[in-house]
Scaffold this active site. Sequence first.
Site, mmCIF file in Angstrom:
data_model
loop_
_atom_site.group_PDB
_atom_site.id
_atom_site.type_symbol
_atom_site.label_atom_id
_atom_site.label_comp_id
_atom_site.label_asym_id
_atom_site.label_seq_id
_atom_site.Cartn_x
_atom_site.Cartn_y
_atom_site.Cartn_z
ATOM 1 N N GLY A 1 0.807 -1.227 0.000
ATOM 2 C CA GLY A 1 0.000 0.000 0.000
ATOM 3 C C GLY A 1 0.835 1.270 0.000
ATOM 4 O O GLY A 1 0.373 2.322 0.451
ATOM 5 N N GLU B 1 7.733 5.069 -6.531
ATOM 6 C CA GLU B 1 8.757 4.130 -7.045
ATOM 7 C C GLU B 1 10.140 4.785 -7.100
ATOM 8 O O GLU B 1 10.842 4.719 -8.117
ATOM 9 C CB GLU B 1 8.350 3.621 -8.443
ATOM 10 C CG GLU B 1 7.008 2.931 -8.501
ATOM 11 C CD GLU B 1 7.014 1.488 -8.010
ATOM 12 O OE1 GLU B 1 7.959 1.093 -7.299
ATOM 13 O OE2 GLU B 1 6.049 0.778 -8.330
ATOM 14 N N GLN C 1 12.909 3.981 -6.015
ATOM 15 C CA GLN C 1 14.081 3.107 -6.239
ATOM 16 C C GLN C 1 14.432 2.967 -7.716
ATOM 17 O O GLN C 1 15.502 2.482 -8.052
ATOM 18 C CB GLN C 1 13.852 1.729 -5.605
ATOM 19 C CG GLN C 1 12.916 0.796 -6.367
ATOM 20 C CD GLN C 1 11.431 1.082 -6.139
ATOM 21 O OE1 GLN C 1 11.073 1.914 -5.328
ATOM 22 N NE2 GLN C 1 10.558 0.381 -6.862
HETATM 23 P P1 ADP Z 1 2.288 -0.880 -3.358
HETATM 24 O O1 ADP Z 1 2.424 0.486 -3.974
HETATM 25 O O2 ADP Z 1 2.920 -0.979 -2.002
HETATM 26 O O3 ADP Z 1 2.781 -1.980 -4.246
HETATM 27 P P2 ADP Z 1 -0.521 -0.422 -3.725
HETATM 28 O O4 ADP Z 1 -0.826 0.811 -2.941
HETATM 29 O O5 ADP Z 1 -0.373 -0.281 -5.185
HETATM 30 O O6 ADP Z 1 0.742 -1.159 -3.101
HETATM 31 O O7 ADP Z 1 -1.669 -1.506 -3.521
HETATM 32 C C1 ADP Z 1 -2.136 -1.885 -2.235
HETATM 33 C C2 ADP Z 1 -3.369 -2.746 -2.443
HETATM 34 O O8 ADP Z 1 -3.022 -3.994 -3.042
HETATM 35 C C3 ADP Z 1 -4.046 -3.134 -1.163
HETATM 36 O O9 ADP Z 1 -4.910 -2.128 -0.720
HETATM 37 C C4 ADP Z 1 -4.791 -4.417 -1.562
HETATM 38 O O10 ADP Z 1 -6.091 -4.132 -2.024
HETATM 39 C C5 ADP Z 1 -4.002 -4.960 -2.726
HETATM 40 N N1 ADP Z 1 -3.267 -6.206 -2.436
HETATM 41 C C6 ADP Z 1 -3.031 -7.210 -3.332
HETATM 42 N N2 ADP Z 1 -2.277 -8.184 -2.777
HETATM 43 C C7 ADP Z 1 -2.027 -7.812 -1.501
HETATM 44 C C8 ADP Z 1 -1.287 -8.407 -0.414
HETATM 45 N N3 ADP Z 1 -0.659 -9.580 -0.527
HETATM 46 N N4 ADP Z 1 -1.223 -7.720 0.748
HETATM 47 C C9 ADP Z 1 -1.861 -6.540 0.889
HETATM 48 N N5 ADP Z 1 -2.567 -5.934 -0.098
HETATM 49 C C10 ADP Z 1 -2.654 -6.554 -1.291
HETATM 50 MG MG MG Z 2 3.259 1.128 -5.747
#
Ligand code: ADP
Ligand code: MG
Length: 189
Positions: free
Chosen positions: A15, A89, A91
Amino acid sequence: MIGILTTIVGPMFSGKTTELLRIMDREVIAKRYSILFKPKMDNRYSEESVINHNGFGKEAIIAEDANHIFEIFSNLNESNKVINVFIDEIQFFDSNILKIITDLKQLGVNVYVSGLNQTYKGDPFPFKDNDNHIGYLMAISDYVISIDAVCNVCGNKATKTYRLGSDTETVVVGGQDKYQARCVICWNK
Ligand code: ADP
Ligand code: MG
Ligand code: ZN
């Protein structure tokens, strides 16, 4: 005036982008002029906007590199109206993003960045040129927001990113097809 630096870190799907956009949403409601950037390298889901894994996003400016961020900032900053710069992002930029962030702060701009703290191997995530890593950025931050995901294997708190498949390079851009969030125990297996 000097700006504050906030760094949001965690594994994939924790998230980070959601949190960055949440903070930005509030700043926009408070009428504090904010700009959102993302690196060109991250081409998952959409070329035009920062998209979180829910498919909800905000229009972002695609930056070719760190200097490009400063250039666009300078163009938009007539009469010092820019209060906040958001970068997703982080990194995926070269290490000179550190200098750009410092320069922005010196101009009184608050900087909010989000990114991966660890590679799938559990090492500090290197910037694109391998000259420095996210750990340095975390250390010089005024605030570090560290968030976890849900382990895709057991459902416990996930602080690690696990890579599926057989790629050999350390950094490979991908989504749920290539990566899982995992707790330390399931990640270590
Ligand atoms: P990040 O930028 O950290 O990759 P995002 O903000 O794009 O994450 O997405 C977060 C969302 O992804 C959560 O709110 C949830 O709905 C979804 N999600 C999918 N897989 C997972 C997981 N394994 N753990 C937590 N959230 C997940
Ligand atoms: Mg992201
Ligand atoms: Zn687990």
